[in-house]
Design an enzyme around this catalytic site. Sequence first.
Site, PDB file in Angstrom:
ATOM      1  N   THR A  35     -13.282 -12.305  70.873  1.00 30.04           N
ATOM      2  CA  THR A  35     -12.851 -13.691  70.677  1.00 30.04           C
ATOM      3  C   THR A  35     -12.227 -13.902  69.310  1.00 30.04           C
ATOM      4  O   THR A  35     -11.291 -14.698  69.162  1.00 30.04           O
ATOM      5  CB  THR A  35     -14.047 -14.647  70.850  1.00 30.04           C
ATOM      6  OG1 THR A  35     -14.574 -14.493  72.163  1.00 30.04           O
ATOM      7  CG2 THR A  35     -13.641 -16.095  70.642  1.00 30.04           C
ATOM      8  N   TYR A  49      -9.849 -19.086  76.885  1.00 31.29           N
ATOM      9  CA  TYR A  49      -8.872 -18.338  76.096  1.00 31.29           C
ATOM     10  C   TYR A  49      -8.831 -16.903  76.595  1.00 31.29           C
ATOM     11  O   TYR A  49      -9.638 -16.483  77.442  1.00 31.29           O
ATOM     12  CB  TYR A  49      -9.257 -18.351  74.603  1.00 31.29           C
ATOM     13  CG  TYR A  49     -10.669 -17.870  74.354  1.00 31.29           C
ATOM     14  CD1 TYR A  49     -10.945 -16.522  74.189  1.00 31.29           C
ATOM     15  CD2 TYR A  49     -11.736 -18.771  74.313  1.00 31.29           C
ATOM     16  CE1 TYR A  49     -12.243 -16.083  74.005  1.00 31.29           C
ATOM     17  CE2 TYR A  49     -13.029 -18.343  74.124  1.00 31.29           C
ATOM     18  CZ  TYR A  49     -13.283 -16.995  73.966  1.00 31.29           C
ATOM     19  OH  TYR A  49     -14.562 -16.548  73.789  1.00 31.29           O
ATOM     20  N   THR A 115     -18.395 -11.133  70.877  1.00 32.04           N
ATOM     21  CA  THR A 115     -19.807 -11.482  70.720  1.00 32.04           C
ATOM     22  C   THR A 115     -20.675 -11.097  71.916  1.00 32.04           C
ATOM     23  O   THR A 115     -21.889 -11.011  71.791  1.00 32.04           O
ATOM     24  CB  THR A 115     -19.961 -13.001  70.463  1.00 32.04           C
ATOM     25  OG1 THR A 115     -19.385 -13.727  71.549  1.00 32.04           O
ATOM     26  CG2 THR A 115     -19.295 -13.394  69.153  1.00 32.04           C
ATOM     27  N   ASP A 116     -20.070 -10.851  73.076  1.00 37.84           N
ATOM     28  CA  ASP A 116     -20.877 -10.581  74.263  1.00 37.84           C
ATOM     29  C   ASP A 116     -21.766  -9.351  74.090  1.00 37.84           C
ATOM     30  O   ASP A 116     -22.919  -9.349  74.537  1.00 37.84           O
ATOM     31  CB  ASP A 116     -19.983 -10.403  75.491  1.00 37.84           C
ATOM     32  CG  ASP A 116     -19.556 -11.730  76.088  1.00 37.84           C
ATOM     33  OD1 ASP A 116     -19.961 -12.781  75.554  1.00 37.84           O
ATOM     34  OD2 ASP A 116     -18.805 -11.726  77.080  1.00 37.84           O
ATOM     35  N   LYS A 188     -27.552 -12.758  70.938  1.00 38.95           N
ATOM     36  CA  LYS A 188     -26.745 -13.918  71.283  1.00 38.95           C
ATOM     37  C   LYS A 188     -27.539 -14.769  72.267  1.00 38.95           C
ATOM     38  O   LYS A 188     -27.921 -14.307  73.345  1.00 38.95           O
ATOM     39  CB  LYS A 188     -25.419 -13.478  71.920  1.00 38.95           C
ATOM     40  CG  LYS A 188     -24.475 -14.630  72.267  1.00 38.95           C
ATOM     41  CD  LYS A 188     -23.162 -14.103  72.824  1.00 38.95           C
ATOM     42  CE  LYS A 188     -22.232 -15.262  73.190  1.00 38.95           C
ATOM     43  NZ  LYS A 188     -20.926 -14.771  73.712  1.00 38.95           N
ATOM     44  N   GLU A 310     -51.043  -6.178  81.298  1.00 37.39           N
ATOM     45  CA  GLU A 310     -50.361  -6.422  82.566  1.00 37.39           C
ATOM     46  C   GLU A 310     -50.335  -5.165  83.445  1.00 37.39           C
ATOM     47  O   GLU A 310     -50.604  -5.221  84.633  1.00 37.39           O
ATOM     48  CB  GLU A 310     -48.910  -6.930  82.363  1.00 37.39           C
ATOM     49  CG  GLU A 310     -48.795  -8.243  81.631  1.00 37.39           C
ATOM     50  CD  GLU A 310     -49.264  -9.413  82.459  1.00 37.39           C
ATOM     51  OE1 GLU A 310     -49.428  -9.254  83.675  1.00 37.39           O
ATOM     52  OE2 GLU A 310     -49.493 -10.493  81.875  1.00 37.39           O
TER      53      GLU A 310
END
Length: 353
Positions: A35, A49, A115-116, A188, A310
């Site tokens: 980006t 975009y 950023t992904d 993120k 667990e």
Amino acid sequence: MMKKTLTALTLSLGLVLSFSSYAKNNVVVVATGGTIAGAGASSTNSATYTAAKVPVDDLLNAVPQIKDLANVRGVQALQVASESITDKELLSLARQVNDLVKKPDVNGVVITHGTDTLEETAFFLNLVVHTDKPIVLVGSMRPSTALSADGPLNLYSAVALAADDSAKGKGTFILMNDSIFAARDVSKTINLHTNAFVSQWGALGTLIEGKSYWFRQSVKRFNNRSEFNIENIKGDALPLVQIVYGSGNMLPDAYTAYAKAGAKAIIHAGTGNGSVAKNIVPTLNQLQQQGVQIIRSSRVPQGFVLRNAEQPDDKYGWVVAHDLNPQKAKLLAALALTKTKDAKEIQRMFWEY
């Protein structure tokens, strides 16, 4: 007399300016797309975009103030939206960064990145590049063409951090929205706002107007302290590791399909404390007995997975991911598998990294 004095002052000022320029650290900006290099149809397109459109030289020219921080040059390593990065690109980038930090005239590296998967690339470099020089990954949530684009200031701050001697030996960073994050524990968490990156353990520090302020350090192993080294990894692929997302009413088919596809480890992104539904346990045990590593992580963004809570991990020979999220657990598992197939040894690595 006045003329001689002015001449002397001019010479002195020239020497000071020359020394100041010479004394600046040298930073290489490695561009990969994302980006921060994106462009929208209009200035009001902040979320719609096309990523990876703007080349590195244009990124640098758009922030001329970085020349006051360091001697900066750019390298176009990739030009891709980060969700499309594969092992091939990741390994190639790590090798390029490794070559750069070995150069005596390079003091720091900035990587512009989508950023992904920014946190994944940062964590990988944190594990495999042996250096004490700052490696700073930076992105943006808005394209360069948007009103109030965050990329230019993020890039300015990232260069300031990479050029800062106080950042040496502190690991690989993500610099976003004025915050300095450790690569291992930042994620993120928002897909639209500029405050998208958060660490449950807090930022290492903050960067304001080109100056770094530090508040904590990472105690985990990274960079020079890591047992992994990009120079020892051959080829353009890592051992195959896949993630299965936990939810109610699960079927075992995803796990068995990944194993048939050649997965050497499966990250179970479980509910809560990495919980596993009782009808899934037999399938995971069978796969573990066939040599597929089973690693319990959690889909919950904060906290950490407790071993032998667990599920009886010791009994089953499973591994827990500690506080690493599924995508980072996937990378550490892949690197661990380049060294060992022993679950106890892999668990040691998850505790230490």
